[in-house]
Write a protein that holds these residues in place. Structure first.
Motif, PDB file in Angstrom:
ATOM      1  N   GLU A 106       0.819  -1.215   0.000  1.00  0.00           N
ATOM      2  CA  GLU A 106       0.000   0.000   0.000  1.00  0.00           C
ATOM      3  C   GLU A 106       0.858   1.272   0.000  1.00  0.00           C
ATOM      4  O   GLU A 106       1.555   1.555   0.968  1.00  0.00           O
ATOM      5  CB  GLU A 106      -0.873  -0.011   1.250  1.00  0.00           C
ATOM      6  CG  GLU A 106      -1.753   1.197   1.411  1.00  0.00           C
ATOM      7  CD  GLU A 106      -2.699   1.026   2.595  1.00  0.00           C
ATOM      8  OE1 GLU A 106      -3.897   0.949   2.344  1.00  0.00           O
ATOM      9  OE2 GLU A 106      -2.232   0.924   3.743  1.00  0.00           O
ATOM     10  N   SER A 107       0.797   2.032  -1.096  1.00  0.00           N
ATOM     11  CA  SER A 107       1.616   3.251  -1.208  1.00  0.00           C
ATOM     12  C   SER A 107       0.927   4.382  -1.953  1.00  0.00           C
ATOM     13  O   SER A 107       1.516   5.439  -2.130  1.00  0.00           O
ATOM     14  CB  SER A 107       2.914   2.966  -1.977  1.00  0.00           C
ATOM     15  OG  SER A 107       3.489   1.744  -1.624  1.00  0.00           O
ATOM     16  N   GLU A 108      -0.274   4.171  -2.451  1.00  0.00           N
ATOM     17  CA  GLU A 108      -0.960   5.217  -3.212  1.00  0.00           C
ATOM     18  C   GLU A 108      -1.274   6.380  -2.279  1.00  0.00           C
ATOM     19  O   GLU A 108      -1.931   6.195  -1.259  1.00  0.00           O
ATOM     20  CB  GLU A 108      -2.264   4.646  -3.783  1.00  0.00           C
ATOM     21  CG  GLU A 108      -3.180   5.647  -4.450  1.00  0.00           C
ATOM     22  CD  GLU A 108      -2.782   5.935  -5.891  1.00  0.00           C
ATOM     23  OE1 GLU A 108      -1.972   5.187  -6.445  1.00  0.00           O
ATOM     24  OE2 GLU A 108      -3.302   6.928  -6.423  1.00  0.00           O
ATOM     25  N   GLY A 189      10.490  -0.347  -0.357  1.00  0.00           N
ATOM     26  CA  GLY A 189      10.275   1.060  -0.678  1.00  0.00           C
ATOM     27  C   GLY A 189      10.265   1.339  -2.158  1.00  0.00           C
ATOM     28  O   GLY A 189      11.287   1.717  -2.733  1.00  0.00           O
ATOM     29  N   ALA A 190       9.132   1.133  -2.822  1.00  0.00           N
ATOM     30  CA  ALA A 190       8.968   1.477  -4.231  1.00  0.00           C
ATOM     31  C   ALA A 190       7.474   1.395  -4.543  1.00  0.00           C
ATOM     32  O   ALA A 190       6.899   0.316  -4.519  1.00  0.00           O
ATOM     33  CB  ALA A 190       9.740   0.523  -5.135  1.00  0.00           C
ATOM     34  N   ILE A 192       5.872   1.661  -7.299  1.00  0.00           N
ATOM     35  CA  ILE A 192       5.514   0.944  -8.521  1.00  0.00           C
ATOM     36  C   ILE A 192       5.321  -0.552  -8.272  1.00  0.00           C
ATOM     37  O   ILE A 192       4.629  -1.247  -9.022  1.00  0.00           O
ATOM     38  CB  ILE A 192       6.571   1.201  -9.633  1.00  0.00           C
ATOM     39  CG1 ILE A 192       6.125   0.624 -10.969  1.00  0.00           C
ATOM     40  CG2 ILE A 192       7.922   0.642  -9.241  1.00  0.00           C
ATOM     41  CD1 ILE A 192       4.806   1.166 -11.465  1.00  0.00           C
ATOM     42  N   VAL A 193       5.897  -1.048  -7.205  1.00  0.00           N
ATOM     43  CA  VAL A 193       5.769  -2.466  -6.894  1.00  0.00           C
ATOM     44  C   VAL A 193       4.306  -2.846  -6.584  1.00  0.00           C
ATOM     45  O   VAL A 193       3.936  -4.015  -6.620  1.00  0.00           O
ATOM     46  CB  VAL A 193       6.746  -2.839  -5.753  1.00  0.00           C
ATOM     47  CG1 VAL A 193       6.419  -4.163  -5.132  1.00  0.00           C
ATOM     48  CG2 VAL A 193       8.173  -2.867  -6.292  1.00  0.00           C
ATOM     49  N   SER A 202       9.645  -7.977  -8.375  1.00  0.00           N
ATOM     50  CA  SER A 202      10.312  -7.708  -7.099  1.00  0.00           C
ATOM     51  C   SER A 202      10.454  -8.993  -6.283  1.00  0.00           C
ATOM     52  O   SER A 202      11.497  -9.251  -5.681  1.00  0.00           O
ATOM     53  CB  SER A 202       9.512  -6.661  -6.325  1.00  0.00           C
ATOM     54  OG  SER A 202      10.128  -6.368  -5.102  1.00  0.00           O
ATOM     55  N   ARG A 207      14.622  -5.551  -9.960  1.00  0.00           N
ATOM     56  CA  ARG A 207      14.096  -4.199  -9.856  1.00  0.00           C
ATOM     57  C   ARG A 207      12.594  -4.278 -10.147  1.00  0.00           C
ATOM     58  O   ARG A 207      12.179  -5.026 -11.029  1.00  0.00           O
ATOM     59  CB  ARG A 207      14.793  -3.267 -10.860  1.00  0.00           C
ATOM     60  CG  ARG A 207      16.281  -3.123 -10.585  1.00  0.00           C
ATOM     61  CD  ARG A 207      17.011  -2.435 -11.723  1.00  0.00           C
ATOM     62  NE  ARG A 207      16.805  -1.004 -11.774  1.00  0.00           N
ATOM     63  CZ  ARG A 207      17.481  -0.106 -11.062  1.00  0.00           C
ATOM     64  NH1 ARG A 207      18.418  -0.514 -10.218  1.00  0.00           N
ATOM     65  NH2 ARG A 207      17.242   1.183 -11.176  1.00  0.00           N
ATOM     66  N   GLY A 208      11.818  -3.519  -9.406  1.00  0.00           N
ATOM     67  CA  GLY A 208      10.364  -3.648  -9.516  1.00  0.00           C
ATOM     68  C   GLY A 208       9.791  -2.918 -10.698  1.00  0.00           C
ATOM     69  O   GLY A 208       9.118  -1.900 -10.554  1.00  0.00           O
ATOM     70  N   MET A 209      10.038  -3.401 -11.892  1.00  0.00           N
ATOM     71  CA  MET A 209       9.511  -2.765 -13.098  1.00  0.00           C
ATOM     72  C   MET A 209       8.388  -3.617 -13.691  1.00  0.00           C
ATOM     73  O   MET A 209       8.535  -4.831 -13.822  1.00  0.00           O
ATOM     74  CB  MET A 209      10.615  -2.597 -14.133  1.00  0.00           C
ATOM     75  CG  MET A 209      11.673  -1.588 -13.711  1.00  0.00           C
ATOM     76  SD  MET A 209      12.986  -1.547 -14.938  1.00  0.00           S
ATOM     77  CE  MET A 209      13.801  -0.009 -14.512  1.00  0.00           C
ATOM     78  N   ARG A 365       8.934  11.129  -8.955  1.00  0.00           N
ATOM     79  CA  ARG A 365       9.899  10.422  -8.103  1.00  0.00           C
ATOM     80  C   ARG A 365       9.738   8.908  -8.224  1.00  0.00           C
ATOM     81  O   ARG A 365      10.706   8.171  -8.109  1.00  0.00           O
ATOM     82  CB  ARG A 365       9.676  10.796  -6.639  1.00  0.00           C
ATOM     83  CG  ARG A 365      10.245  12.135  -6.242  1.00  0.00           C
ATOM     84  CD  ARG A 365      10.056  12.274  -4.745  1.00  0.00           C
ATOM     85  NE  ARG A 365      10.603  13.522  -4.228  1.00  0.00           N
ATOM     86  CZ  ARG A 365      10.504  13.878  -2.952  1.00  0.00           C
ATOM     87  NH1 ARG A 365       9.894  13.087  -2.087  1.00  0.00           N
ATOM     88  NH2 ARG A 365      11.017  15.005  -2.534  1.00  0.00           N
ATOM     89  N   GLU A 366       8.508   8.447  -8.404  1.00  0.00           N
ATOM     90  CA  GLU A 366       8.249   7.011  -8.353  1.00  0.00           C
ATOM     91  C   GLU A 366       8.259   6.330  -9.716  1.00  0.00           C
ATOM     92  O   GLU A 366       8.122   5.110  -9.800  1.00  0.00           O
ATOM     93  CB  GLU A 366       6.919   6.740  -7.640  1.00  0.00           C
ATOM     94  CG  GLU A 366       6.889   7.186  -6.177  1.00  0.00           C
ATOM     95  CD  GLU A 366       7.868   6.417  -5.287  1.00  0.00           C
ATOM     96  OE1 GLU A 366       8.234   5.276  -5.632  1.00  0.00           O
ATOM     97  OE2 GLU A 366       8.291   6.979  -4.257  1.00  0.00           O
ATOM     98  N   CYS A 368       9.417   4.292 -12.625  1.00  0.00           N
ATOM     99  CA  CYS A 368      10.495   3.298 -12.579  1.00  0.00           C
ATOM    100  C   CYS A 368      11.494   3.514 -13.697  1.00  0.00           C
ATOM    101  O   CYS A 368      12.585   2.968 -13.670  1.00  0.00           O
ATOM    102  CB  CYS A 368       9.927   1.887 -12.630  1.00  0.00           C
ATOM    103  SG  CYS A 368       9.440   1.335 -14.284  1.00  0.00           S
TER     104      CYS A 368
ATOM    105  N   PHE B  65      17.312  -0.007  -6.557  1.00  0.00           N
ATOM    106  CA  PHE B  65      15.988   0.403  -7.024  1.00  0.00           C
ATOM    107  C   PHE B  65      15.108   0.825  -5.850  1.00  0.00           C
ATOM    108  O   PHE B  65      14.170   1.587  -6.019  1.00  0.00           O
ATOM    109  CB  PHE B  65      15.332  -0.777  -7.754  1.00  0.00           C
ATOM    110  CG  PHE B  65      14.029  -0.464  -8.423  1.00  0.00           C
ATOM    111  CD1 PHE B  65      13.992   0.169  -9.660  1.00  0.00           C
ATOM    112  CD2 PHE B  65      12.818  -0.787  -7.815  1.00  0.00           C
ATOM    113  CE1 PHE B  65      12.784   0.461 -10.280  1.00  0.00           C
ATOM    114  CE2 PHE B  65      11.608  -0.509  -8.439  1.00  0.00           C
ATOM    115  CZ  PHE B  65      11.588   0.120  -9.680  1.00  0.00           C
ATOM    116  N   TYR B  66      15.431   0.306  -4.671  1.00  0.00           N
ATOM    117  CA  TYR B  66      14.532   0.440  -3.515  1.00  0.00           C
ATOM    118  C   TYR B  66      15.073   1.464  -2.518  1.00  0.00           C
ATOM    119  O   TYR B  66      16.236   1.402  -2.126  1.00  0.00           O
ATOM    120  CB  TYR B  66      14.343  -0.924  -2.851  1.00  0.00           C
ATOM    121  CG  TYR B  66      13.738  -1.942  -3.794  1.00  0.00           C
ATOM    122  CD1 TYR B  66      12.358  -2.026  -3.955  1.00  0.00           C
ATOM    123  CD2 TYR B  66      14.542  -2.775  -4.575  1.00  0.00           C
ATOM    124  CE1 TYR B  66      11.799  -2.940  -4.844  1.00  0.00           C
ATOM    125  CE2 TYR B  66      13.990  -3.690  -5.457  1.00  0.00           C
ATOM    126  CZ  TYR B  66      12.620  -3.760  -5.594  1.00  0.00           C
ATOM    127  OH  TYR B  66      12.069  -4.654  -6.478  1.00  0.00           O
TER     128      TYR B  66
END
Lengths: 480, 219
Positions: A106-108, A189-190, A192-193, A202, A207-209, A365-366, A368, B65-66
């Protein structure tokens, strides 16, 4: 406590060290355990009906359990609102093993519900995971929790250890031949994940792309290339209730299109911000913001200027959308989305250019960096808004902003109607030149704010002396 | 030479055993390295690469990345101040300004005594409790400058500030790097067993002919 400061605006229902959740009146399908101080312990959970839904599921054929969930029309609570029972059906026949990945990243911006569900009732989530694994034959569950949520991780680790010891998780669950491990996994901490294919990347150690589509659903090709169900924490937390009480009872709450309840986090300039469990469809935005059972109005009796109805990615709404029901279809037609159940209320004192920049900066910032329109576009948007706010904006900047948006999301961008100007709504969702919706989301605050408040941007551009970068609310009695 | 302490090497082995493929343990092991030393060193990355069958460059590639992974030393306490929209509306930026002024460092910087690193962060999911900040990922809700000053005071005097924090979190604040003060631990006799993607044979046992029957036992 201390003297009033610039930080706590007057007129708000200020509860020090509050925990977010507000026990409003109404059915409690998800938060019934929350009022207990020890709600997160196995003892309390068992004393209040935990794992009853699981046992009911285990007494039925897996296909039956799937059918019950499909029948309940449980809509995904992560943002897209796709029916979980239908998504579950996308697993190809005869391809094994299948996995479950729980999206707890949860990051939105504006969203605060999954953290509460994990901290306050971890056993409800674990039970939901078990029901999903049983129904679909998922061989292992990975509970991906956002890295920054230390307490949630501790509560889930303890709950899992206790549930394993008590025989609810692991080998031969409740003495049946159903066996599954639930592995607690920490993110790092990302934002986009939170996109499901990025989540899988991830989890594979990358990398969480986001992955290129198709396939559109990881149910076809997901974790380690195998069929994978990715469900949001709140979605899974609904399963114990549905299996205990049945789909028919579930549909007795909310509306036909959106049954059940949802957790909505309402933040910003309301008198009583909080996380509320709300019946969908039958409640309106006005009920939530002004109702006595919910947020009790705008602080200081101020006027509403704008609100974000479904997280930072959602186009903004205004006074004239207040009477819309909390119904995905209606909100979508009106130009936005309910998204992740996050509403941010802005009163008339809000500096719109500043608010717009802050949301855009988040996406910049976020990003990817995988797709050029998003990687380049979001940082251009941020730079341009920054210079406008700094008093160095150029006359062509507003059109340039819209042009950049057009490159990330071509065609008319979803936006609310503007009655007094005779402008119609453009319905949701936006189109995209990118492989995930992050870039297009950055266009939402820009088109929303420019359509309504263009003059506020123009004032910043034409009046070079308006250097209100530090436009902090000034404390009463402070020197001007 | 090995990087992980004996205890952490055991933990690392247990973590890797939770996944069908060792590379999935890269992020958890980066957390473990950070727990050991407060940041991720080159030696740590070399060892994680060996443990997971990746190269050190791949470990750095993933890790960088994190945001939570630090590749240089940071303070014992990392203070994250949220300035995203919900917090901004209620004074998050002013709170960050106060934090920077009172500690004498800009966001991204660390105090000379190595106690505090300040970061300007994105939404931390406490939006209804704005403005908020975290210290080593422990939440402080509806914070004002006085809350922050008191927390700093507690930490400098060796007291736990968590009584001022979000409801339900208590105990001490571990040094930066330690996220959970306890871990998931699966006893071998309770483990269902990792199912590797290569074993893709047939449906799991409970999906075969007869449906599972629920036991009456409470487990």
């Amino acid at each position: 406590m201390a003297e009033p400061t610039t930080v706590h605006p007057a007129g708000m229902d200020y509860v020090p060290h509050a925990a977010g959740f507000v026990a409003n009146e109404g059915p409690k399908l998800l938060t019934s355990r929350f009022p207990y101080e020890d709600s997160y312990t196995l003892d309390r959970a068992l004393a209040t009906g935990a794992y009853v839904g699981l046992k009911s599921a285990l007494g039925r054929a897996p296909d039956d359990v799937h059918a019950e969930v499909r029948e309940a029309t449980l809509l995904g609570r992560g943002g897209a609102g796709f029916p979980a029972g239908v998504k579950w059906g996308f697993c190809p026949e005869g391809v094994w093993p299948r996995y479950l990945v729980v999206n707890g990243d949860e990051s939105e911006p504006g969203t605060y519900k999954d953290r509460l569900l994990m901290e306050r009732d971890p056993h409800q989530l674990i039970e939901g995971c078990l029901i999903a694994c049983y129904a679909l034959g998922l061989s292992q569950c990975f509970l991906y929790v956002r890295g920054e949520m230390a307490l949630a991780q501790e509560r889930l680790a303890t709950a899992l250890n206790d549930a394993y010891a008590a025989g609810y998780v692991g080998r031969n669950v409740c003495d049946t031949d159903f066996s599954v491990d639930i592995t607690l996994h920490w993110g790092a901490g990302a934002y986009i994940v939170g996109e499901e294919t990025a989540l899988i990347e991830s989890l594979e150690g990358n990398r969480g792309m986001p992955r290129l589509k198709p396939p559109y659903f990881p149910a076809a090709i997901g974790l380690y290339g195998k069929p994978t169900i990715v469900n949001n924490v709140e979605t899974l937390a609904n399963l114990p209730w549905i299996l205990e009480h049945g789909a028919a009872a579930y549909k007795g709450h909310g509306s036909e299109a959106s049954p059940g309840t949802r957790l909505f986090a309402i933040s910003g300039h309301v008198v009583r911000p909080g996380v509320y469990e709300v019946e969908q469809g039958v409640t309106t935005f006005r009920d939530l913001f002004y109702g006595d059972n919910f947020c009790r109005g705008i602080r200081d009796g101020n006027d509403l200027k704008a609100f974000i109805p479904g997280g930072a990615s959602a186009p903004w709404f205004f006074e004239e959308q207040l009477d819309l029901p909390l119904e995905a279809r209606d909100v979508g037609a009106a130009g936005s989305m309910l998204g992740s159940g996050a509403m941010v209320v802005m009163d008339h004192t809000t500096d719109i250019v500043k608010a717009c920049l802050r949301v855009v900066r988040f996406f910049a910032r976020e990003s990817c960096g995988k797709c050029s329109p998003c990687r380049e576009g979001t940082s251009w948007e941020e730079k341009i808004l920054e210079r406008i706010l700094d008093g160095h904006g150029r006359p062509a900047d507003l059109d340039l902003l819209l042009d950049i948006g057009e490159n990330i999301s071509p065609g008319p961008y979803p936006v609310a109607a503007h009655g007094s100007e005779g402008l119609d709504a453009v319905s949701f969702p936006p189109r995209q030149t990118t492989i995930c919706p992050l870039g297009p989301s950055s266009v939402a605050p820009i088109t929303s704010a420019l359509r309504r408040f263009r003059s506020e941007f123009e004032a910043r551009i034409t009046r070079r002396d308006s250097l209100s970068v530090q436009a902090a609310p000034v404390a009463e009695g402070a020197p001007a | 030479m090995t990087y992980f302490t004996e205890a952490n090497a055991r933990t690392a082995a247990e973590v890797i055993a939770n996944y069908p493929r060792p590379r999935s343990a890269i992020i958890p092991l980066l957390h473990l390295a950070q727990e050991q030393e407060g940041w991720v060193t080159r030696d740590a990355m070399v060892e994680i690469a060996e443990l997971t069958g990746a190269t050190p460059a791949e470990i750095l590639g993933t890790g960088s990345f994190y945001e939570m992974f630090k590749f240089h030393p940071v303070g014992r306490y990392v203070v994250n101040v949220c300035t995203n929209i919900s917090c901004q509306l209620l004074g998050g930026e002013e709170l960050l300004h106060h934090v920077e002024e009172s500690l004498g460092v800009h966001a991204g910087g660390t105090t000379d005594d190595g106690m505090f690193t300040v970061e300007d962060v994105e939404c931390v999911a406490a939006c209804t409790e704005a403005p908020c900040f975290t210290v080593n990922y422990r939440y402080f809700h509806r914070a004002d400058p006085d809350t922050f000053d008191a927390v700093v005071d507690d930490l400098r005097s060796g007291r736990s500030p968590l009584a001022r924090g979000a409801q339900g979190d208590d105990g001490h604040v571990p040094a930066h790097g330690t996220l959970g003060r306890l871990r998931q631990h699966v006893p071998d006799d309770r483990r269902a067993g990792v199912v590797s993607p290569e074993e893709a044979g047939e449906a799991p046992v409970w999906l075969r002919p007869a449906p599972a029957t629920a036991g009456d036992s409470d487990g």
